[in-house]
Design an enzyme around this catalytic site. Sequence first.
Site, PDB file in Angstrom:
ATOM      1  N   GLY A  73       0.867  -1.160   0.000  1.00 50.34           N
ATOM      2  CA  GLY A  73       0.000   0.000   0.000  1.00 50.34           C
ATOM      3  C   GLY A  73       0.904   1.209   0.000  1.00 50.34           C
ATOM      4  N   TRP A 112      -9.964  -4.731  -4.702  1.00 50.90           N
ATOM      5  CA  TRP A 112     -11.115  -5.183  -3.919  1.00 50.90           C
ATOM      6  C   TRP A 112     -10.935  -4.576  -2.517  1.00 50.90           C
ATOM      7  CZ3 TRP A 112      -8.306  -7.928  -7.366  1.00 50.90           C
ATOM      8  CH2 TRP A 112      -8.985  -8.560  -8.429  1.00 50.90           C
ATOM      9  N   ASP A 148       6.453   5.971  -3.983  1.00 53.16           N
ATOM     10  CA  ASP A 148       6.428   5.775  -2.535  1.00 53.16           C
ATOM     11  C   ASP A 148       7.844   5.717  -1.971  1.00 53.16           C
ATOM     12  OD1 ASP A 148       3.708   5.398  -3.097  1.00 53.16           O
ATOM     13  OD2 ASP A 148       3.911   3.213  -3.085  1.00 53.16           O
TER      14      ASP A 148
END
Length: 311
Positions: free
Chosen positions: A28, A101, A261
């Site tokens: 993430g 999802w 990131d």
Amino acid sequence: MPTKIAIIGECMIELSESKAGIVRHFGGDTLNTAIYLTRTNPELAVSYVTALGTDTMSDAMLTQWQQEGVHIELVQRLEHKLPGLYLIETDEQGERTFHYWRNDAAARYWLQGEDAGSICQQLQRFDWLYLSGISLAILPPADRANLLQQLALCRVKGVKIAFDNNFRPGLWESKEAAQQIYSAMLALTDIAFLTLDDEFALWGDTQVEQTLTRTRALGVAEIVLKRGAEPCLIVQSDKRDEIPAVQLAKDQVIDTTAAGDSFSAGYLAKRLAKASTSEAARYAHQLASTVIQHRGAIIPHLAMPATTPTL
């Protein structure tokens, strides 16, 4: 005392598809940044702020984070919720397609957990907070407003804030809603990491100066404009500096997951270690260029570049 930084966001189950099959990892955007922060500057005390389920996958996530040196005392466990999941398809050029999802993922509800009030109070005692546009986008609108209020209280207490724009249109109700939240967020931001393509997509900019003028007007003291393989641009007051990216051959680029990131992590880790903006940007480019030569968001420890960048 180590510098304390809290990273707010979401970690998901990552499925990465390749010719060899599908491999499971955890990832993430802000979690990637948290891990690369701890690897680059072990002197930082990095805490992650999110919510997970009470399932075995959530247990495995927490174990991995602790092994990486990320503190988990601000992670809530919510019954009847699970982590989100995403699948990465990567083409021959290393570019990615994501399938998500996450609509009912636990991280969406961290501000509704019974410990949320206490966690927000604790955030006021950190030195830095870091979050992204995705950290905001996944929240229900009322929780976004609440988070902005909590960030404002933290800033009154002297907490510094870093924000990475990471604009994902599909997570927002409308572009106008995103613009309103981004403006409010940037008005609270000390260091802004802005991916230029995302700024153009969100605001309709066509020139770098449009992005810089708007961001400076919101009061951001340090702007880091990320431009992929092009030089990044660092802006502080009237000072500007362009730092070239590391150039790679096409066949060296395996997977661009976590490029931005890791760049943000490398830059922030170096800045918090008192490096200059140019030194921080050189290392950030070096780290990001290493990450994209490996598959998945988190590269092996042994692949990490030296913390002193090549000049």
